[in-house]
Structure formats: structure tokens, C-alpha cells
Design an enzyme around this catalytic site. Sequence first.
Site, PDB file in Angstrom:
ATOM      1  N   SER A 138       0.857  -1.193   0.000  1.00 54.90           N
ATOM      2  CA  SER A 138       0.000   0.000   0.000  1.00 54.90           C
ATOM      3  C   SER A 138       0.885   1.232   0.000  1.00 54.90           C
ATOM      4  O   SER A 138       1.977   1.219   0.593  1.00 54.90           O
ATOM      5  CB  SER A 138      -0.895   0.030   1.245  1.00 54.90           C
ATOM      6  N   TYR A 152      -1.390  -0.079  10.444  1.00 56.78           N
ATOM      7  CA  TYR A 152      -1.575  -0.662   9.101  1.00 56.78           C
ATOM      8  C   TYR A 152      -0.385  -0.338   8.210  1.00 56.78           C
ATOM      9  O   TYR A 152       0.171  -1.218   7.540  1.00 56.78           O
ATOM     10  CB  TYR A 152      -2.861  -0.109   8.503  1.00 56.78           C
ATOM     11  N   ALA A 153       0.029   0.926   8.190  1.00 60.65           N
ATOM     12  CA  ALA A 153       1.150   1.347   7.353  1.00 60.65           C
ATOM     13  C   ALA A 153       2.434   0.641   7.756  1.00 60.65           C
ATOM     14  O   ALA A 153       3.225   0.224   6.904  1.00 60.65           O
ATOM     15  CB  ALA A 153       1.322   2.865   7.441  1.00 60.65           C
ATOM     16  N   ALA A 154       2.648   0.482   9.055  1.00 57.31           N
ATOM     17  CA  ALA A 154       3.846  -0.194   9.528  1.00 57.31           C
ATOM     18  C   ALA A 154       3.847  -1.662   9.121  1.00 57.31           C
ATOM     19  O   ALA A 154       4.887  -2.215   8.735  1.00 57.31           O
ATOM     20  CB  ALA A 154       3.961  -0.064  11.046  1.00 57.31           C
ATOM     21  N   LYS A 156       2.313  -2.931   6.487  1.00 57.19           N
ATOM     22  CA  LYS A 156       2.551  -2.977   5.045  1.00 57.19           C
ATOM     23  C   LYS A 156       4.014  -2.680   4.718  1.00 57.19           C
ATOM     24  O   LYS A 156       4.574  -3.244   3.770  1.00 57.19           O
ATOM     25  CB  LYS A 156       1.639  -1.980   4.336  1.00 57.19           C
TER      26      LYS A 156
END
Length: 260
Positions: A138, A152-154, A156
Site C-alpha cells: 500500500s 496498518y502502514a507499519a 505494510k
Amino acid sequence: MSFDLALGGKRALVTGGTKGAGAAVVQALAAAGAHVTATARTVPENGSGNVHYIAADLLTAKGCAKVAEEAIRIAGGIDILVNMLGGSTAPAGGFAALTDEEWQREIDHNLMPAVRLDRALLPSMIARGEGVIIHVTSIQHELPLPDSTTAYAAAKAALSTYSKSLSKEVTPKGIRVVRVSPGWIETDAAVALAERLAKDAGTDYEGGKRIIMNALGGIPLGRPVKPAEIADLIAFLASPRAAAITGTEYVIDGGTVPTA
């Protein structure tokens, strides 16, 4: 010149394959002639044509083991593994709202299914000396939203780094590993979000989309990415037409990420 993707008879496994971009990937691969096995927690009772479904919870080691075993039983092996599964249930509120349980849930959702399925299916690919693994990451791992997507970003970002390392290990053994990094995708869930924001703001659907795009810092293309566009990219990358592509990440976000 014909642009046949040469996917006829290839055996593909797509996680998260019943909704949104995952369903579009299943459709694209099947239309190109691949035999597709798709997973989700809830699946249609019957497959259609060359698509089969496996119901499983991939957030657990047991669920991943079930999928790997059944996929091999159904297809006799897997040539293409597309790890589409991902998402977030973390609350808004920044770092302070993220408990250990929330962090673990994001990792279990966005990293571990790919790790576990790769570990289960790679040995047979290596034995044959060929295969393709695609990890869907992402743009959030480059553009996290601190209020709501930190975990979530971590997760991904971890998936992206893991994927790069894996590609360096297994590409010399004949296995291509590629990442696809989407931006905002116009799925049913995204449409519902835009409609809700539009209603709250007293505007129309297009206005709701603009609210989301502005929150992302703008999308130069002027619209979200369509699921079919994600699917077309993945189908190409999974095909022999992309035989020299491995170890890299393809961003498909309408220009959202402001750097090259």
C-alpha cells in the site's frame, strides 16, 4: 502483435479474492485462462468455470495451513501466488489508541498471511524452478495517516521489506517476487465511505470523493484507482510477459505519492 498473457493453464492462488480488487484479480486471471483458487472468510457455495473457492481465516496459522493444503489438493500445485489480503480495523486516535492487541491484529492481517503461505508454497515452486509471488502492499507505507493508519502502514512496510528480501533469496532459484502498491481503490467499501462523507457534508458523491482525495493530499489523476486497473497490472506481472521483472514495487495510485 498479440498480447496474449500466456497464462493458460497456470495455477493461481489469490487471497482475499471475493471482494474489491481481489475479486477483480480473480476475474482477470481466470479470463486469461488461469485456473484460480480464491480465499476469503466467506465464499460462494460453488465455483464458476476455472475458479474454486476456499473458506478460511487467514489471520491464523491454522487457516493458512488449510488454504495451502487445499490449494495443492485442488490444483496439484501453485504457479502464481497473489497475496491480496489486507485491511485495518484499528481505531482512530493516533499512537495512543493502539494497544498491543491492535498492533498484533494489524500484523496478523497484513503481514503474516503472506509469510505463512509463502513458506508453505515456495518449496514446491523451488523444486520446479519456477513460480511467481505477488505481494500487495500500500502507498500507506510511504504516506501513513497518523490519526488512523499508523499500525496498518507499519505492517505494510514490513510486508514490503520482507518481499524485497525474499526476492533476493529466491529469484536465483527461478521464483519472481514482485510488489504492487495501490493507492485509494474505488471498491464498494470506498464508495460507501464517500457517500457517507458526502451526506455528512451536504454534498454529492463526487464531493465525497474529493473529501477523501484531499485527505490523501490530492490525487493528480483526479479519481481513485479502479479494481480492474489493479487486476490488469497484477495479471501482467504474474504472466511470462513480465519474466524479467522481480524484486521491485509497482505503485498504482493516480499520482498520489508526490515523489518518484
